[in-house]
Enzyme design. Structure first.
Site, short mmCIF file in Angstrom:
data_model
loop_
_atom_site.label_atom_id
_atom_site.label_comp_id
_atom_site.label_asym_id
_atom_site.label_seq_id
_atom_site.Cartn_x
_atom_site.Cartn_y
_atom_site.Cartn_z
N HIS A 574 2.05 -4.53 -9.25
CA HIS A 574 1.70 -4.46 -7.82
C HIS A 574 1.89 -5.82 -7.15
O HIS A 574 0.95 -6.43 -6.67
CB HIS A 574 0.26 -3.95 -7.65
CG HIS A 574 0.13 -2.48 -7.87
ND1 HIS A 574 -0.39 -1.93 -9.03
CD2 HIS A 574 0.48 -1.43 -7.08
CE1 HIS A 574 -0.37 -0.60 -8.94
NE2 HIS A 574 0.16 -0.28 -7.77
N HIS A 578 7.28 -4.73 -5.80
CA HIS A 578 6.97 -3.30 -5.70
C HIS A 578 7.00 -2.87 -4.23
O HIS A 578 7.59 -1.83 -3.89
CB HIS A 578 5.61 -3.01 -6.33
CG HIS A 578 5.08 -1.64 -6.00
ND1 HIS A 578 5.72 -0.47 -6.37
CD2 HIS A 578 3.97 -1.25 -5.27
CE1 HIS A 578 5.03 0.57 -5.92
NE2 HIS A 578 3.97 0.12 -5.25
N HIS A 614 1.81 -1.33 2.14
CA HIS A 614 0.99 -0.30 1.52
C HIS A 614 0.16 -0.75 0.32
O HIS A 614 -0.84 -0.09 -0.02
CB HIS A 614 1.85 0.92 1.14
CG HIS A 614 2.44 0.82 -0.23
ND1 HIS A 614 3.60 0.11 -0.46
CD2 HIS A 614 2.04 1.30 -1.43
CE1 HIS A 614 3.88 0.18 -1.76
NE2 HIS A 614 2.95 0.90 -2.37
N ASP A 615 0.53 -1.85 -0.34
CA ASP A 615 -0.27 -2.33 -1.48
C ASP A 615 -0.70 -3.78 -1.29
O ASP A 615 -1.03 -4.47 -2.27
CB ASP A 615 0.55 -2.21 -2.78
CG ASP A 615 0.38 -0.86 -3.45
OD1 ASP A 615 -0.66 -0.21 -3.22
OD2 ASP A 615 1.30 -0.43 -4.19
N ASP A 746 6.80 5.50 -3.10
CA ASP A 746 5.85 4.69 -3.85
C ASP A 746 6.00 4.85 -5.37
O ASP A 746 5.84 3.90 -6.13
CB ASP A 746 4.42 5.08 -3.41
CG ASP A 746 3.38 4.10 -3.89
OD1 ASP A 746 3.76 2.96 -4.22
OD2 ASP A 746 2.18 4.46 -3.91
P1 AMP Z 1 0.41 2.51 -5.72
O1 AMP Z 1 -0.77 1.78 -6.30
O2 AMP Z 1 0.30 2.68 -4.23
O3 AMP Z 1 1.69 1.95 -6.13
O4 AMP Z 1 0.27 4.02 -6.26
C1 AMP Z 1 1.09 4.60 -7.23
C2 AMP Z 1 0.32 4.93 -8.47
O5 AMP Z 1 1.19 5.44 -9.45
C3 AMP Z 1 -0.30 3.71 -9.03
O6 AMP Z 1 -1.58 4.01 -9.46
C4 AMP Z 1 0.58 3.34 -10.16
O7 AMP Z 1 -0.15 2.71 -11.13
C5 AMP Z 1 1.12 4.66 -10.63
N1 AMP Z 1 2.47 4.53 -11.15
C6 AMP Z 1 3.58 4.24 -10.48
N2 AMP Z 1 4.63 4.22 -11.31
C7 AMP Z 1 4.17 4.53 -12.53
C8 AMP Z 1 4.80 4.68 -13.80
N3 AMP Z 1 6.08 4.53 -13.96
N4 AMP Z 1 4.01 5.02 -14.82
C9 AMP Z 1 2.71 5.21 -14.70
N5 AMP Z 1 2.07 5.07 -13.51
C10 AMP Z 1 2.79 4.73 -12.45
ZN ZN Z 2 2.51 1.23 -4.41
#
Ligand code: AMP
Ligand code: ZN
Length: 855
Positions: A574, A578, A614-615, A746
């Site tokens: 994050h 990202h 967004h993050d 995302d």
């Molecule tokens: P964000 O925190 O807004 O990026 O929300 C996306 C969610 O999906 C987060 O909790 C990430 O940890 C999870 N995430 C995204 N890509 C992956 C991945 N390749 N494997 C496991 N979790 C993921």
């Molecule tokens: Zn995100």
């Protein structure tokens, strides 16, 4: 001697004149100067002999008489206390009791009743024959009629029958005065009296006190009860006029009553239902035995039950209806009656509620309702207080409409739709209702997607989709501190166009940012961890964001810099790369024809800004972690969408803190408000607890289920024309599309070229490992124990993540925006992870085998 009565002639048909024959009586005169005596000329009663005269104490005489008879019971006081009658929740005022004496010949018995009536404060009339008795009764509807059955001067039984034949007479109590039987002779049975319509028998007794006691007992016993019953007519009227269906049975399930709405619904008349046991009326075989058992045991305990039950209509159709069954309890809590109420379609009911109340108001006092005819109710109580009776139920109904949650309204509509639907539709709708009533509306049951032993999926779901609530203290820097720190260190006086200041290699790479294969990690490298500002400038300028926002390129660059600086470069996943990756994917999708057709410029601008922020300030820990750790942010946002709320809030704080980075500064206030709302909505949509909600809403709005093979397809007109042309792109629809867009962007990393996909998988795993370590270190609950650096299988984590969160979402998205290139990457990545997983398994197996061999 009698006094000279004042005589009034009434047109109404009643006769009333008599002179006292007991002038020497020690009792007060029946007629003093204040008496009004009326003679009815229309019946010619005045021409009749003295013996056919009737007397009446008029209301204004009561006070005088009572004053004169201080030794008698204080009737006025008694009445003052007692004329209020409770009938369930109803409050009734019992009027002064009227007594009609029918004595062929006046004697000491009639006199005793006369004086007793006077003492008791009752209005009293006396007549001497059947014709006058009927006439007088029809005029006054006396509550008590005392008929002399001792002499043969008139036929008491015939008189009683003729009174009973008049409407409303069931509320009058008729007493037969009978001779005292000689002590040696057996008493005559009262059966003949009862069958003629008498309620009671009074054995002759000329004692005035005995007569008064009889009248008092009548007043406070039967007369009071009849007064209550009369009020029940109003309740029946209400039941007949309501559009809810009402059925009442006794505790043995014998039907006692059904209202008109019920008759209409079921197609049977009340005559065909009332008096029968429920089991004798055609029942639907679609009610499950277990459900019926539950209902019975619930009702036996005196508890009501509410839910869907099937009824069988006369035409054999099985119809589901939402039923509320309420047990009415009698003495000792024993269930005496069961009231079944099933609701009509809610908005119909709402309309009916209003028109019903108007109808009832209009009709108050009208006696032509079914129940009236059947049971002879006279409708008096309705006429006496139409306002209270009618307004209250309909207002209650209106109120309940207003507090009904949308989901309840939906359930009601479905219930109503079931009423007239064929069985197959009812069954399908039943399933729908079952799902709607469940609390987890949007989340698929975990077991249907992954087996229970799949710890990886369970961990991912637990970690990403739930909040835990252990309150431990942890200090996190608040948004204010971050903004101040970053803004002061990052505000060069930028001037000139962006493109002139970009290094050639970055410029070169950015030429490819419109492709899905764009290498974001290369940009991260060559911009020295400043991919967001570089990609941001390229993308935002291409979409003419500056001209929409009416801001300069410099302000845009300042803003991107501040935002990027608020991403934690120390986070493996994050970080601002990202954010840049999500921005890239968002911009890529915005270029798709479907989105160009659906979106307006402001949708595009909002989407690009939302993706960028967004993050922001992501701590590299999940929401669950923050909640468990009792972090400042979790406390600030009540453990709800903690990170997403923080990202959105901080983004606006950063942006509006200083003019130099305020990209919204020159916007029209209304445009800004709309843009702000849209950005916030999109950022909040990235919260994973709402993942399935957003997916399902999108799917139900845009994807039609192919009824034949169960497959899904995006709404499209024949000939494959665009979505915009055949499905209405309403603001609500655009909201769902924007949410889906940012969500797909995302978590698009599993759909990127394999090298990038693998890198992202490693980064997210690293962040989870680090969280697990901190959780263990600090003694916090470990929210995703499977993400243990030593034991975790990254390929397994990816196949689980893809299977549970990604596949369906991208299928839907592909059907909407048409992105086969994205799906192709996803499929090949999935295969890659599966292969890796298999290889890991093989290695594990080999290892155990070699371990076993070495042992
Ligand atoms: P964000 O925190 O807004 O990026 O929300 C996306 C969610 O999906 C987060 O909790 C990430 O940890 C999870 N995430 C995204 N890509 C992956 C991945 N390749 N494997 C496991 N979790 C993921
Ligand atoms: Zn995100």
């Amino acid at each position: 001697m009698g006094c000279a009565p004042s005589i009034t002639v009434s047109q109404s048909g009643v006769v009333y004149c008599r002179e006292s024959e007991e002038s020497n009586s020690p009792k007060p005169s029946r007629l003093n100067q204040k008496n009004q005596v009326t003679i009815n000329t229309s019946t010619g009663a005045s021409e009749k002999s003295d013996t056919s005269h009737m007397f009446q104490f008029c209301k204004d005489r009561r006070g005088t008489l009572e004053a004169e008879t201080q030794t008698s019971q204080s009737s006025a006081n008694m009445k003052g206390e007692m004329n209020e009658v409770d009938f369930g929740p109803m409050k009734l005022i019992q009027p002064q009791m009227q007594v009609l004496l029918v004595f062929g010949k006046e004697d000491s018995q009639s006199d005793s009743f006369w004086w007793a009536a006077e003492k008791g404060g009752y209005q009293c009339s006396i007549v001497h024959n059947q014709v006058d008795a009927l006439e007088c009764y029809l005029e006054k509807q006396h509550e008590v009629i005392i008929v002399d059955h001792r002499h043969k001067s008139f036929d008491a039984l015939a008189l009683c029958r003729s009174v009973r034949a008049t409407q409303g007479s069931q509320h009058s109590v008729i007493v037969a005065v009978v001779k005292k039987s000689p002590a040696d002779r057996e008493e005559v049975s009262v059966l003949s009296l009862l069958s003629a319509g008498f309620n009671r028998r009074f054995v002759e007794n000329t004692n005035t006190g005995a007569c008064l006691n009889e009248l008092l007992q009548l007043e406070h016993g039967e007369v009071k009860n009849h007064f209550r019953f009369r009020a029940a007519a109003a309740l029946f009227t209400a039941l007949e006029k309501t559009s809810d269906r009402v059925q009442i049975t006794d505790e043995q399930h014998v039907v006692q009553y059904v209202n008109t709405a019920y008759e209409h619904f079921i197609g049977l008349s009340s005559e065909e239902i009332v008096g029968k046991e429920l089991s004798d009326i055609p029942q639907s075989d679609k009610n499950k035995t277990e459900q019926m058992d539950t209902i019975h045991s619930q009702l036996k305990k005196g508890k009501s039950w509410e839910g869907t039950m099937y009824s069988k209509k006369k035409n054999g159709e099985n119809v589901a209806q939402h039923v509320n069954i309420i047990p009415e309890q009698g003495y000792g809590g024993k269930v005496r009656q069961l009231v079944y109420v099933s609701r009509n379609q809610y908005h119909q009911e709402f309309k009916d509620g209003l028109s019903d109340s108007y109808d009832i108001m209009r009709n108050s006092g009208v006696t032509d309702f079914k129940a009236f005819h059947k049971s002879g109710y006279d409708g008096c109580s309705l006429a006496s207080d139409p306002g209270n009776l009618t307004r209250r139920p309909s207002m209650a109904r209106i109120h309940s409409m207003m507090i009904e949650a949308p989901i309840t309204q939906v359930i009601n509509i479905i219930n109503a739709a079931q009423e007239n639907s064929p069985v197959t539709v009812v069954q399908a709708l039943d399933k729908v209702l079952e799902i709607l009533r469940s609390s987890e509306l949007y989340a698929p049951p975990l077991n249907s997607q992954a087996n229970e032993e799949d710890q990886m999926t369970t961990d991912l779901v637990g970690g990403l989709m739930t909040h835990s609530g252990f309150a431990l203290q942890r200090k996190m820097s608040g948004p204010e501190a971050t903004i101040t720190r970053v803004i002061s260190s990052l505000m060069p006086n930028n001037s000139g166009t962006y493109i002139n200041q970009v290094a050639p290699d970055i410029k070169q790479l950015l030429l490819t940012d419109t492709y899905w294969d764009f290498d974001i990690l290369a940009l991260e490298r060559i911009t020295l961890n400043r991919p967001l500002v570089n990609l941001g400038m390229s993308v935002f300028l291409r979409f003419n964001v500056c001209s929409y926002l009416n801001c300069s390129e410099t302000v845009l660059r300042n803003w991107l810099q501040v935002i990027e600086a608020n991403y934690h470069s120390s986070n493996p996943y994050h970080n601002s790369t990202h954010a840049a990756d999500v921005l890239h994917s968002t911009a890529y999708f915005l270029n798709k024809d479907k989105l160009k057709q659906c979106f307006q410029t402001y949708d595009e601008v909002a989407s690009l800004i939302a993706a960028t922020v967004h993050d922001v300030d992501h701590p590299g820990r999940t929401n669950s972690f923050l909640c468990n750790a009792g972090s400042e942010l979790a406390i600030l946002y009540n453990d709800t969408a903690v990170l997403e709320s923080h990202h959105a809030a901080l983004a606006f704080q950063i942006t509006t803190k200083e003019d130099r980075c305020n990209i919204f500064k020159n916007m029209d206030v209304t445009d800004y408000r709309l843009l702000r709302q849209t950005i916030i909505d999109m950022v909040l949509a990235t919260e994973m607890t709402k993942h399935f909600e957003h997916l399902n809403k999108f799917s139900t709005s845009f994807v039609k289920i192919n009824a034949e093979d169960g497959s899904s397809m995006v709404s499209a007109s024949p000939g494959g024309s665009s979505l915009a042309s055949d499905c209405l792109v309403t603001p609500q629809n655009r909201t769902l599309i924007r949410r889906m867009l940012i969500k797909c962007a995302d978590v698009s990393n599993p759909t990127k070229p394999q090298e990038l996909c693998v890198a992202w998988a490693g980064r997210i795993a690293e962040e989870y490992f680090s969280q697990t370590e901190e959780e263990k270190r600090r003694g916090l609950p470990v929210v995703m124990p499977i993400f243990d650096r030593v034991t975790c299988s990254i390929p397994k984590s990816q196949t689980s993540f893809i299977e549970y969160f990604i596949n369906d979402m991208f299928d839907l998205w592909d059907e909407f925006v048409d992105c086969p290139e994205v799906i192709a990457h996803l499929q090949s990545n999935y295969k890659y992870w599966k292969d890796m997983e298999a290889k890991e398994q093989e290695k594990k197996l080999e290892k155990t085998e070699s371990n076993e061999n070495s042992i």
